[in-house]
Design a protein around this motif. Sequence first.
Motif, PDB file in Angstrom:
ATOM      1  N   TRP A 142       7.570  81.399  37.533  1.00  0.00           N
ATOM      2  CA  TRP A 142       6.582  80.543  36.882  1.00  0.00           C
ATOM      3  C   TRP A 142       6.135  79.384  37.761  1.00  0.00           C
ATOM      4  CZ3 TRP A 142       4.613  83.459  33.615  1.00  0.00           C
ATOM      5  CH2 TRP A 142       5.356  84.225  32.708  1.00  0.00           C
ATOM      6  N   LEU A 143       6.551  79.371  39.050  1.00  0.00           N
ATOM      7  CA  LEU A 143       5.978  78.403  39.984  1.00  0.00           C
ATOM      8  C   LEU A 143       4.485  78.668  40.139  1.00  0.00           C
ATOM      9  CD1 LEU A 143       8.656  78.435  42.822  1.00  0.00           C
ATOM     10  CD2 LEU A 143       8.061  76.438  41.445  1.00  0.00           C
ATOM     11  N   SER A 144       3.701  77.606  40.279  1.00  0.00           N
ATOM     12  CA  SER A 144       2.274  77.780  40.512  1.00  0.00           C
ATOM     13  C   SER A 144       2.028  78.509  41.825  1.00  0.00           C
ATOM     14  CB  SER A 144       1.559  76.426  40.541  1.00  0.00           C
ATOM     15  OG  SER A 144       1.478  75.872  39.257  1.00  0.00           O
ATOM     16  N   GLU A 145       0.877  79.142  41.911  1.00  0.00           N
ATOM     17  CA  GLU A 145       0.543  79.972  43.061  1.00  0.00           C
ATOM     18  C   GLU A 145       0.022  79.108  44.205  1.00  0.00           C
ATOM     19  OE1 GLU A 145      -2.205  82.835  41.586  1.00  0.00           O
ATOM     20  OE2 GLU A 145      -0.765  83.755  40.221  1.00  0.00           O
ATOM     21  N   SER A 146       0.940  78.448  44.880  1.00  0.00           N
ATOM     22  CA  SER A 146       0.621  77.614  46.030  1.00  0.00           C
ATOM     23  C   SER A 146       1.807  77.677  46.983  1.00  0.00           C
ATOM     24  CB  SER A 146       0.369  76.170  45.592  1.00  0.00           C
ATOM     25  OG  SER A 146       0.290  75.313  46.711  1.00  0.00           O
ATOM     26  N   PRO A 147       1.580  77.920  48.275  1.00  0.00           N
ATOM     27  CA  PRO A 147       2.708  78.047  49.212  1.00  0.00           C
ATOM     28  C   PRO A 147       3.623  76.842  49.218  1.00  0.00           C
ATOM     29  CG  PRO A 147       0.665  78.769  50.259  1.00  0.00           C
ATOM     30  CD  PRO A 147       0.281  78.167  48.935  1.00  0.00           C
ATOM     31  N   ARG A 148       3.062  75.637  48.996  1.00  0.00           N
ATOM     32  CA  ARG A 148       3.891  74.440  49.124  1.00  0.00           C
ATOM     33  C   ARG A 148       4.978  74.402  48.062  1.00  0.00           C
ATOM     34  NH1 ARG A 148      -0.656  70.084  47.281  1.00  0.00           N
ATOM     35  NH2 ARG A 148      -0.196  69.984  45.065  1.00  0.00           N
ATOM     36  N   TYR A 149       4.707  74.933  46.861  1.00  0.00           N
ATOM     37  CA  TYR A 149       5.704  74.867  45.795  1.00  0.00           C
ATOM     38  C   TYR A 149       6.870  75.827  46.067  1.00  0.00           C
ATOM     39  CZ  TYR A 149       2.132  72.213  43.342  1.00  0.00           C
ATOM     40  OH  TYR A 149       1.191  71.270  43.007  1.00  0.00           O
ATOM     41  N   ALA A 150       6.560  77.023  46.547  1.00  0.00           N
ATOM     42  CA  ALA A 150       7.630  77.957  46.902  1.00  0.00           C
ATOM     43  C   ALA A 150       8.466  77.402  48.050  1.00  0.00           C
ATOM     44  CB  ALA A 150       7.035  79.309  47.270  1.00  0.00           C
ATOM     45  N   LEU A 151       7.788  76.810  49.045  1.00  0.00           N
ATOM     46  CA  LEU A 151       8.509  76.222  50.172  1.00  0.00           C
ATOM     47  C   LEU A 151       9.386  75.062  49.722  1.00  0.00           C
ATOM     48  CD1 LEU A 151       6.003  76.128  53.165  1.00  0.00           C
ATOM     49  CD2 LEU A 151       8.319  77.040  53.201  1.00  0.00           C
ATOM     50  N   LEU A 152       8.839  74.204  48.888  1.00  0.00           N
ATOM     51  CA  LEU A 152       9.610  73.073  48.398  1.00  0.00           C
ATOM     52  C   LEU A 152      10.833  73.547  47.630  1.00  0.00           C
ATOM     53  CD1 LEU A 152       9.605  69.939  48.206  1.00  0.00           C
ATOM     54  CD2 LEU A 152       8.488  70.211  45.992  1.00  0.00           C
ATOM     55  N   ASN A 153      10.647  74.546  46.776  1.00  0.00           N
ATOM     56  CA  ASN A 153      11.764  75.109  46.017  1.00  0.00           C
ATOM     57  C   ASN A 153      12.851  75.611  46.965  1.00  0.00           C
ATOM     58  OD1 ASN A 153      12.643  76.364  43.206  1.00  0.00           O
ATOM     59  ND2 ASN A 153      12.931  77.952  44.748  1.00  0.00           N
ATOM     60  N   ASP A 154      12.441  76.380  47.976  1.00  0.00           N
ATOM     61  CA  ASP A 154      13.426  77.001  48.869  1.00  0.00           C
ATOM     62  C   ASP A 154      14.144  75.961  49.721  1.00  0.00           C
ATOM     63  OD1 ASP A 154      12.603  79.385  47.802  1.00  0.00           O
ATOM     64  OD2 ASP A 154      11.378  79.979  49.524  1.00  0.00           O
ATOM     65  N   THR A 155      13.415  74.956  50.201  1.00  0.00           N
ATOM     66  CA  THR A 155      14.062  73.971  51.067  1.00  0.00           C
ATOM     67  C   THR A 155      15.016  73.068  50.287  1.00  0.00           C
ATOM     68  OG1 THR A 155      12.108  72.539  50.855  1.00  0.00           O
ATOM     69  CG2 THR A 155      12.229  73.958  52.783  1.00  0.00           C
ATOM     70  N   ILE A 156      14.660  72.729  49.060  1.00  0.00           N
ATOM     71  CA  ILE A 156      15.564  71.911  48.250  1.00  0.00           C
ATOM     72  C   ILE A 156      16.857  72.665  47.959  1.00  0.00           C
ATOM     73  CG2 ILE A 156      15.898  70.965  45.918  1.00  0.00           C
ATOM     74  CD1 ILE A 156      13.092  69.844  46.054  1.00  0.00           C
ATOM     75  N   PHE A 157      16.736  73.945  47.596  1.00  0.00           N
ATOM     76  CA  PHE A 157      17.951  74.715  47.300  1.00  0.00           C
ATOM     77  C   PHE A 157      18.747  75.021  48.555  1.00  0.00           C
ATOM     78  CE2 PHE A 157      16.323  75.119  43.082  1.00  0.00           C
ATOM     79  CZ  PHE A 157      17.456  75.318  42.306  1.00  0.00           C
TER      80      PHE A 157
END
Length: 498
Positions: A142-157
């Motif tokens: 359910w992350l919005s369709e934008s590369p920055r959100y997926a990247l942010l999610n992955d780097t935080i985890f």
Amino acid sequence: MGSEVSSRTFTRDDRQRYREKMQRSLDALATMLAEDTFSFPRRQMGLEIELNLVDDAMRPAMANSEVLEKIDDPSYTLELGQQNLEINVPPRELAGGEMLGLEEELRASLDNADSKANDVGANLAMIGVLPTLRERHFDRKWLSESPRYALLNDTIFSARGEEMVLHMEGPAMPGKGPEKLLTYAESILPEAACTSVQLHLQVEPTNFASHWNAAQCLAGVQVAIAANSAFLLGKALWHETRIPLFQQATDTRPDELKNQGVRPRVWFGERWITSIFDLFEENVRYFPSLLPETDDEDPIETLEAGGAPRLSELRLHNGTIWRWNRPVYDVHDGVPHLRVENRVLPAGPTVLDTMANAAFFYGAQRALIAQERPLWTQMSFQAAEENLYTGARHGMHAQLYWPGIGWIPPDELVLRRLLPMAHEGLRDCGVSDEARERYLGVIEQRCLARRTGSSWQRETVALLEERGLSRDAALSGMLKRYMEFMHAGEPVHTWHVG
């Protein structure tokens, strides 16, 4: 978080180059501050509002891309979760009757956007935390369709190395004991549950520290009298649950790093400042990069050539450190300027409440910086931070510390001390009498009624449960009533329960 980032994987070299560029950007910023190269033609305000989307059954509507396409207005953008949108209001002068015009424009824009959202089965909701969100809505899909959100999610985890823990307990509901939440998340989507209003004010570089310090002093009062985030995952928690939720949902620190005193990325800060440089320097010194995207600008060369450097890396990094009062460096039409971004307020309940909250902040902040003896020289920084958490937890029932008074409920503090100051501050800013009286009158009546969006939510859910509804049904019923009142537009202190 600023501009889009690429979807590639970052290397060790990327991180080293990013660190070097941030240091060079700091050097450029220091030079600009020393030479006073910033624009300040007039005092300008700006406004961002994060929104939720719900369907007709009051469940989250994961449809922000479709809704954004229908709205077709560059003022609206995607946010982290697919149930989120954001409206960015173009900056304008604070003086005169501009706030009255902004209220009308904002109401018309949101009504139009809501009508367009209806075409795809969605409705706009202005509320700090959507009470019908459930754990299934925190799935990464359910992350919005934008590369920055997926990247942010992955780097935080990747930095954290384990699941997120959401753990909080709130004041008791009427006639019941306190409710506790303990759950785990495998994405940063709990952050998307936090929808806020962000207030911007352009300030002179020499006065930035005073504006920021004053904003820190006001943070606890702001959340206490404007709380609108009462429920999360079916639990009645803090009056402004956004405050602990946002910190926990983006926390890159496992327990061991917390125990070592590593700073959280959602941060109140730890000291009063003397310059905006203090904040950017702390960002670079304390926080590893999450999105080390670099550009080809050399900020020192740009500055020496007579240009305004973009400082892209410093700005992107600043966007991944969520201070409750954030420093902003920006460039408009080739001219740099500085802003304070106040981030403590929740969205809603109505446009009028939002404008009243903004007027109170701008007026009280202005009055505080005009005092002969600054307030922040009379109280510890830790007292201001404790006010934030106490105000967020208890709302109007909090006890806040204020120099010269001691411990005092927020409504009494506002009525006795801060509301007259806010009137004075808005007059000093040149705000029209009509606007000043309209918006600060709402704050006065809200304090007299001791009713916030959060207290109304809690009272309404308690009443519906007394009538035999389950918690889920009561939350849906409350939200339906909430949205009826929200669309009617009368301020929350006038909303009836029952």
